[in-house]
Design a protein around this motif. Structure first.
Motif, PDB file in Angstrom:
ATOM      1  N   PHE A  94       8.515  10.722   0.173  1.00 31.10           N
ATOM      2  CA  PHE A  94       7.524  10.059  -0.669  1.00 31.10           C
ATOM      3  C   PHE A  94       8.262   9.487  -1.921  1.00 31.10           C
ATOM      4  CE2 PHE A  94       5.067  12.795   1.613  1.00 31.10           C
ATOM      5  CZ  PHE A  94       3.850  12.166   2.004  1.00 31.10           C
ATOM      6  N   PRO A  95       7.794   8.439  -2.489  1.00 32.66           N
ATOM      7  CA  PRO A  95       6.475   7.648  -2.159  1.00 32.66           C
ATOM      8  C   PRO A  95       7.074   6.904  -1.109  1.00 32.66           C
ATOM      9  CG  PRO A  95       7.709   6.664  -4.063  1.00 32.66           C
ATOM     10  CD  PRO A  95       8.474   7.823  -3.700  1.00 32.66           C
ATOM     11  N   LEU A  96       5.985   6.233  -0.390  1.00 30.31           N
ATOM     12  CA  LEU A  96       6.350   5.597   0.957  1.00 30.31           C
ATOM     13  C   LEU A  96       5.271   4.334   1.036  1.00 30.31           C
ATOM     14  CD1 LEU A  96       4.026   6.457   3.410  1.00 30.31           C
ATOM     15  CD2 LEU A  96       5.485   8.355   3.300  1.00 30.31           C
ATOM     16  N   ILE A  97       5.539   3.193   1.817  1.00 32.45           N
ATOM     17  CA  ILE A  97       4.613   2.310   2.019  1.00 32.45           C
ATOM     18  C   ILE A  97       4.294   2.643   3.674  1.00 32.45           C
ATOM     19  CG2 ILE A  97       4.045  -0.041   2.552  1.00 32.45           C
ATOM     20  CD1 ILE A  97       6.434  -0.535   0.309  1.00 32.45           C
ATOM     21  N   VAL A  98       3.062   2.447   4.104  1.00 34.74           N
ATOM     22  CA  VAL A  98       2.819   2.932   5.368  1.00 34.74           C
ATOM     23  C   VAL A  98       2.747   1.698   6.150  1.00 34.74           C
ATOM     24  CG1 VAL A  98       1.701   5.005   4.743  1.00 34.74           C
ATOM     25  CG2 VAL A  98       0.311   2.917   4.985  1.00 34.74           C
ATOM     26  N   GLY A  99       2.713   1.837   7.498  1.00 39.30           N
ATOM     27  CA  GLY A  99       2.378   0.801   8.400  1.00 39.30           C
ATOM     28  C   GLY A  99       3.611   0.664   9.571  1.00 39.30           C
ATOM     29  N   PHE A 100       3.389   0.710  10.639  1.00 42.54           N
ATOM     30  CA  PHE A 100       4.516   0.640  11.692  1.00 42.54           C
ATOM     31  C   PHE A 100       4.574  -0.777  12.472  1.00 42.54           C
ATOM     32  CE2 PHE A 100       3.871   5.136  10.863  1.00 42.54           C
ATOM     33  CZ  PHE A 100       5.428   5.287  10.774  1.00 42.54           C
ATOM     34  N   THR A 101       3.444  -1.414  12.667  1.00 44.77           N
ATOM     35  CA  THR A 101       3.482  -2.566  13.552  1.00 44.77           C
ATOM     36  C   THR A 101       2.663  -3.919  12.801  1.00 44.77           C
ATOM     37  OG1 THR A 101       1.488  -2.109  14.866  1.00 44.77           O
ATOM     38  CG2 THR A 101       3.772  -1.449  15.514  1.00 44.77           C
ATOM     39  N   ALA A 109       0.921  -1.091  -0.117  1.00 42.23           N
ATOM     40  CA  ALA A 109      -0.043   0.079   0.164  1.00 42.23           C
ATOM     41  C   ALA A 109       0.786   1.275  -0.063  1.00 42.23           C
ATOM     42  CB  ALA A 109      -0.852  -0.115   1.239  1.00 42.23           C
ATOM     43  N   TRP A 110       0.932   2.183  -1.044  1.00 41.62           N
ATOM     44  CA  TRP A 110       1.645   3.016  -1.170  1.00 41.62           C
ATOM     45  C   TRP A 110       0.905   4.378  -1.087  1.00 41.62           C
ATOM     46  CZ3 TRP A 110       6.915   3.079  -2.357  1.00 41.62           C
ATOM     47  CH2 TRP A 110       7.454   1.860  -2.826  1.00 41.62           C
ATOM     48  N   ILE A 111       1.546   5.376  -0.470  1.00 41.24           N
ATOM     49  CA  ILE A 111       1.376   6.791  -0.834  1.00 41.24           C
ATOM     50  C   ILE A 111       2.259   7.391  -1.586  1.00 41.24           C
ATOM     51  CG2 ILE A 111       0.578   9.082   0.412  1.00 41.24           C
ATOM     52  CD1 ILE A 111      -0.223   7.307   2.692  1.00 41.24           C
ATOM     53  N   LYS A 112       1.938   8.058  -2.708  1.00 41.26           N
ATOM     54  CA  LYS A 112       2.870   8.447  -3.713  1.00 41.26           C
ATOM     55  C   LYS A 112       3.557   9.890  -3.522  1.00 41.26           C
ATOM     56  CE  LYS A 112       3.013   4.727  -6.350  1.00 41.26           C
ATOM     57  NZ  LYS A 112       2.679   4.625  -7.704  1.00 41.26           N
ATOM     58  N   LYS A 113       2.432  10.736  -2.753  1.00 41.90           N
ATOM     59  CA  LYS A 113       2.693  12.183  -2.716  1.00 41.90           C
ATOM     60  C   LYS A 113       2.104  12.718  -1.496  1.00 41.90           C
ATOM     61  CE  LYS A 113      -0.974  13.265  -6.017  1.00 41.90           C
ATOM     62  NZ  LYS A 113      -1.618  13.930  -7.198  1.00 41.90           N
ATOM     63  N   PRO A 114       2.434  13.725  -0.751  1.00 40.84           N
ATOM     64  CA  PRO A 114       1.581  14.244   0.041  1.00 40.84           C
ATOM     65  C   PRO A 114       0.101  14.513  -0.022  1.00 40.84           C
ATOM     66  CG  PRO A 114       3.609  15.332  -0.164  1.00 40.84           C
ATOM     67  CD  PRO A 114       3.690  14.529  -1.178  1.00 40.84           C
ATOM     68  N   GLY A 115      -0.788  14.032   1.086  1.00 40.63           N
ATOM     69  CA  GLY A 115      -2.244  14.190   0.505  1.00 40.63           C
ATOM     70  C   GLY A 115      -2.831  12.956  -0.414  1.00 40.63           C
ATOM     71  N   GLY A 116      -1.872  12.202  -0.961  1.00 39.98           N
ATOM     72  CA  GLY A 116      -2.288  11.218  -1.897  1.00 39.98           C
ATOM     73  C   GLY A 116      -3.070  10.040  -1.218  1.00 39.98           C
ATOM     74  N   LYS A 127      -1.620  10.487   9.641  1.00 39.40           N
ATOM     75  CA  LYS A 127      -1.182  11.666   9.819  1.00 39.40           C
ATOM     76  C   LYS A 127      -0.159  12.010   8.778  1.00 39.40           C
ATOM     77  CE  LYS A 127      -2.274  12.193  14.697  1.00 39.40           C
ATOM     78  NZ  LYS A 127      -1.703  12.032  15.832  1.00 39.40           N
ATOM     79  N   LEU A 128       0.464  10.881   8.419  1.00 42.85           N
ATOM     80  CA  LEU A 128       1.527  10.812   7.286  1.00 42.85           C
ATOM     81  C   LEU A 128       1.091  11.274   6.096  1.00 42.85           C
ATOM     82  CD1 LEU A 128       3.351   7.685   7.959  1.00 42.85           C
ATOM     83  CD2 LEU A 128       4.478   9.913   8.024  1.00 42.85           C
ATOM     84  N   ARG A 129      -0.256  10.899   5.418  1.00 44.09           N
ATOM     85  CA  ARG A 129      -0.913  11.227   4.527  1.00 44.09           C
ATOM     86  C   ARG A 129      -1.409  12.698   4.387  1.00 44.09           C
ATOM     87  NH1 ARG A 129      -5.644  11.540   1.625  1.00 44.09           N
ATOM     88  NH2 ARG A 129      -6.749  11.198   3.620  1.00 44.09           N
ATOM     89  N   ARG A 130      -1.891  13.176   5.685  1.00 42.95           N
ATOM     90  CA  ARG A 130      -2.668  14.424   5.695  1.00 42.95           C
ATOM     91  C   ARG A 130      -1.727  15.589   5.965  1.00 42.95           C
ATOM     92  NH1 ARG A 130      -6.210  11.559   9.188  1.00 42.95           N
ATOM     93  NH2 ARG A 130      -5.468  12.968  10.868  1.00 42.95           N
ATOM     94  N   SER A 131      -0.494  15.276   6.726  1.00 43.11           N
ATOM     95  CA  SER A 131       0.314  16.536   7.291  1.00 43.11           C
ATOM     96  C   SER A 131       1.741  16.232   7.023  1.00 43.11           C
ATOM     97  CB  SER A 131       0.175  16.778   8.513  1.00 43.11           C
ATOM     98  OG  SER A 131       0.616  15.810   9.447  1.00 43.11           O
TER      99      SER A 131
END
Length: 220
Positions: free
Chosen positions: A57-64, A7-14, A46-50
């Motif tokens: 970016f791009p980043l794959i989210v998730g910490f645990t 699951a990627w977020i490619k850009k801020p707010g994406g 919060k990584l996506r919204r602020s």
């Protein structure tokens, strides 16, 4: 092995986009885990919204996350393929997409991995590992106030009361019974006006420490 997806977020707010990624190969003290459960943390949103954490970016989210070990690097000694584990993405793994939770197969560092007992579910483990670590590390230094009905807050109240502290915490009336079961000394209804909350907080002080980790401007 099934191909990897993430699951990627490619850009801020994406928005999150699911795409195929390479199959990671563990090296050194790394292990490859088939992800069975992920704890979607408010930090991910919060990584996506602020730009609070200034992610790259791009980043794959998730910490645990929790899952089954598929393979290990040559220097791993505490777990083996087939073991059930829970993983936190701390330290040097924090900014490397290979270690992110929201993918089918993720790498983990041995030092950030705990082997699970058979009776522990993947779902419970993936949620507790970050929350409990936050409570233990923070409340060993600062003991005091916390949102007692939140996931981390509930652990904080229990941990602090078990350690012998008199805990003053906040809760809605709907969750008051749940917080009472954690043996808080005083429970303040956070649905009151800000002035009433502050008046009650001051009335129960002074405090050895105040601790807040909900992470919004209002609670801070």
């Amino acid at each position: 092995m099934t191909s990897n997806e993430a699951a990627w977020i490619k850009k801020p707010g994406g928005l999150i986009e699911v795409e195929t990624v390479e199959k990671w190969i563990p090296d050194g003290v790394e292990l490859l885990v088939r992800v069975e459960a992920v704890n979607y943390n408010p930090t991910d949103a919060k990584l996506r919204r602020s730009d609070l954490f200034q992610p790259q970016f791009p980043l794959i989210v998730g910490f645990t996350f929790a899952g089954t070990v598929i393979s290990t690097g040559p220097d791993v000694s505490s777990v083996k393929p087939g073991d059930r584990v829970v993983v936190a993405r701390w330290g040097q793994a924090g900014t490397d997409n290979k270690f992110a939770a929201l993918q089918r197969y993720a790498l983990a560092l041995e030092e950030n991995t705990l082997k699970l007992e058979p009776e522990i579910t993947f779902e419970d483990a993936s949620g507790v590992i970050a929350n409990l670590a936050t409570v233990v590390s923070a409340l060993n230094i600062y003991m005091g106030l916390y949102g007692g009905s939140s996931a981390v807050g509930g652990l904080a109240v229990k941990y602090a009361t078990d350690a012998g502290y008199e805990v003053v915490t906040t809760s809605s009336s709907a969750n008051k019974k749940l917080v009472e079961e954690r043996h808080a000394a005083h429970i303040i209804d956070h649905c009151q006006s800000k002035e009433d909350i502050l008046r009650e907080l001051r009335a129960h002080g002074p405090y050895e420490g105040l601790f807040e980790a909900i992470g919004s401007q209002t609670t801070t």
